[in-house]
Scaffold this motif. Structure first.
Motif, PDB file in Angstrom:
ATOM      1  N   UNK A 169       0.798  -1.225   0.000  1.00 11.63           N
ATOM      2  CA  UNK A 169       0.000   0.000   0.000  1.00 11.63           C
ATOM      3  C   UNK A 169       0.835   1.281   0.000  1.00 11.63           C
ATOM      4  N   UNK A 170       2.137   1.159   0.248  1.00  8.19           N
ATOM      5  CA  UNK A 170       3.015   2.334   0.248  1.00  8.19           C
ATOM      6  C   UNK A 170       3.790   2.496  -1.057  1.00  8.19           C
ATOM      7  N   UNK A 171       3.527   1.636  -2.020  1.00  8.55           N
ATOM      8  CA  UNK A 171       4.240   1.694  -3.297  1.00  8.55           C
ATOM      9  C   UNK A 171       3.881   2.960  -4.068  1.00  8.55           C
ATOM     10  N   UNK A 172       4.838   3.519  -4.835  1.00 12.39           N
ATOM     11  CA  UNK A 172       4.510   4.664  -5.701  1.00 12.39           C
ATOM     12  C   UNK A 172       3.453   4.330  -6.743  1.00 12.39           C
ATOM     13  N   UNK A 173       3.258   3.031  -7.022  1.00 12.27           N
ATOM     14  CA  UNK A 173       2.277   2.629  -8.020  1.00 12.27           C
ATOM     15  C   UNK A 173       0.838   2.775  -7.528  1.00 12.27           C
ATOM     16  N   UNK A 174       0.639   2.988  -6.235  1.00 10.92           N
ATOM     17  CA  UNK A 174      -0.716   3.106  -5.688  1.00 10.92           C
ATOM     18  C   UNK A 174      -1.400   4.340  -6.265  1.00 10.92           C
ATOM     19  N   UNK A 175      -2.607   4.157  -6.814  1.00  8.59           N
ATOM     20  CA  UNK A 175      -3.328   5.275  -7.409  1.00  8.59           C
ATOM     21  C   UNK A 175      -3.693   6.308  -6.345  1.00  8.59           C
ATOM     22  N   UNK A 176      -3.632   7.604  -6.675  1.00  2.59           N
ATOM     23  CA  UNK A 176      -4.012   8.635  -5.689  1.00  2.59           C
ATOM     24  C   UNK A 176      -5.423   8.434  -5.134  1.00  2.59           C
ATOM     25  N   UNK A 177      -6.382   8.024  -5.996  1.00  6.27           N
ATOM     26  CA  UNK A 177      -7.753   7.857  -5.507  1.00  6.27           C
ATOM     27  C   UNK A 177      -7.870   6.720  -4.510  1.00  6.27           C
ATOM     28  N   UNK A 178      -6.947   5.745  -4.591  1.00  5.09           N
ATOM     29  CA  UNK A 178      -7.013   4.587  -3.702  1.00  5.09           C
ATOM     30  C   UNK A 178      -6.462   4.897  -2.313  1.00  5.09           C
ATOM     31  N   UNK A 179      -5.738   5.999  -2.184  1.00  4.87           N
ATOM     32  CA  UNK A 179      -5.144   6.345  -0.894  1.00  4.87           C
ATOM     33  C   UNK A 179      -6.186   6.887   0.094  1.00  4.87           C
ATOM     34  N   UNK A 180      -7.356   7.264  -0.381  1.00  2.00           N
ATOM     35  CA  UNK A 180      -8.407   7.761   0.496  1.00  2.00           C
ATOM     36  C   UNK A 180      -8.999   6.612   1.316  1.00  2.00           C
ATOM     37  N   UNK A 181      -9.679   6.941   2.414  1.00  2.00           N
ATOM     38  CA  UNK A 181     -10.352   5.899   3.185  1.00  2.00           C
ATOM     39  C   UNK A 181     -11.460   5.280   2.328  1.00  2.00           C
ATOM     40  N   UNK A 182     -11.849   4.043   2.618  1.00  2.00           N
ATOM     41  CA  UNK A 182     -12.751   3.323   1.713  1.00  2.00           C
ATOM     42  C   UNK A 182     -14.053   4.043   1.389  1.00  2.00           C
ATOM     43  N   UNK A 183     -14.695   4.687   2.362  1.00  2.00           N
ATOM     44  CA  UNK A 183     -15.975   5.337   2.071  1.00  2.00           C
ATOM     45  C   UNK A 183     -15.795   6.557   1.193  1.00  2.00           C
ATOM     46  N   UNK A 184     -14.745   7.331   1.424  1.00  2.00           N
ATOM     47  CA  UNK A 184     -14.453   8.473   0.551  1.00  2.00           C
ATOM     48  C   UNK A 184     -14.093   7.972  -0.840  1.00  2.00           C
ATOM     49  N   UNK A 185     -13.348   6.882  -0.896  1.00  2.00           N
ATOM     50  CA  UNK A 185     -12.966   6.273  -2.166  1.00  2.00           C
ATOM     51  C   UNK A 185     -14.207   5.888  -2.977  1.00  2.00           C
TER      52      UNK A 185
END
Length: 222
Positions: free
Chosen positions: A51-67
Motif C-alpha cells: 500500500x506504500x508503493x509509488x504505483x498506488x493510485x491517488x484515488x485509492x489512498x483515500x479511506x474506503x468510504x471516501x474512495x
C-alpha cells in the motif's frame, strides 16, 4: 407515468452501454448504474500488495468510504463528458460473472490524432492469472480494428513490474520517461506505445459487440 427503460433503450440513448468485449474468461463492458453497488464493494477490497508503493493510485489512498463516493461521482462524470473532442470509456471487467477490475480507454481529439491511452486495475485476488494482459488486448482490438486508432499509449510507475509485464506482453515499446504529475509521492513513470503493427493479439477467441455508427460518431472515430 413514463414507461420503464430497458437495457436496449439505454443503449440507444447512450451508445457506449451497448459495447461488450468477450475474451477468454473475461467480459468487458462499460459500467451502468446497475453495476455500481458491485463496483463500490470491489473498490473497498485490496488492489495493491504494497500500500506504500509509488504505483498506488491517488484515488485509492483515500479511506474506503471516501474512495467509493469519489469513484461513483467519477463514473457519472465520465458519461456526461463523452464527446468527439475528449472521452473516457470505463469498462468493468468480469470473470465468470464476477466483477474483478476496470479497464479504461481515453482519447483527446480522437478523429484527428487517432491515439488512445489506457489505465487499468484488478483486485489483488485476481492478480497473476493473465487477466491484466487479456483485458488490455481486448481494449486494443477495439481501438485498432473497430475505431481506427493508429497508436495506443500507456505508462507505469518505474518498478511496477506487473504493469510493465502487461505492456510488454501486448507489444508495447518504451517511449521515454516522465515525472508523475499525479497527487501524492513524486515518482518516475515509464511511458509505452504500441501500434497495430507491433500489437501482440490475444491467443484466445475475442468477440466485440455494439460498435455502431452512433457510437463511432460520439467518439469522433473516422
Amino acid at each position: 407515468m413514463a414507461e420503464h427503460l430497458d437495457d436496449h433503450d439505454l443503449t440507444i440513448l447512450h451508445p457506449p452501454f451497448g459495447l461488450v468485449l468477450r475474451v477468454g474468461d473475461l467480459t468487458l463492458r462499460p459500467l451502468a448504474d446497475a453495476d455500481l453497488a458491485e463496483y463500490a464493494a470491489l473498490i473497498r477490497r485490496p488492489i495493491f500488495e504494497d500500500p506504500d508503493s509509488p504505483a498506488v493510485f491517488p484515488w485509492y489512498r483515500a479511506d474506503p468510504e471516501t474512495r467509493v463516493r469519489n469513484a461513483l461521482a467519477f463514473q457519472w462524470r465520465l458519461r456526461s463528458e463523452i464527446e468527439p473532442d475528449g472521452w473516457t470509456l470505463p469498462f468493468g471487467v468480469s470473470a465468470h460473472g464476477r466483477l474483478i477490475g476496470c479497464q479504461d480507454m481515453s482519447a483527446s481529439r480522437f478523429g484527428e490524432r487517432r491515439v488512445v491511452s489506457s489505465g487499468s486495475w484488478l483486485t489483488l485476488d485476481a492478480h497473476g492469472k493473465g487477466y491484466g494482459k487479456l483485458m488490455r488486448q481486448a481494449m486494443l482490438v477495439l481501438a485498432f480494428d473497430h475505431l481506427g486508432a493508429l497508436r495506443a499509449e500507456s505508462l507505469a510507475a518505474v518498478g511496477n513490474g506487473r504493469s510493465v509485464a502487461v505492456s510488454r506482453g501486448c507489444g508495447y515499446v518504451d517511449n521515454g520517461t516522465k515525472v508523475s504529475t499525479l497527487p501524492g509521492p513524486v515518482h518516475e513513470e515509464q511511458r509505452f506505445l504500441v501500434t497495430p503493427e507491433s500489437f501482440r493479439r490475444p491467443e484466445v477467441p475475442l468477440r466485440i459487440e455494439g460498435v455502431t455508427a452512433e457510437l463511432r460518431a460520439m467518439l469522433g472515430a473516422p
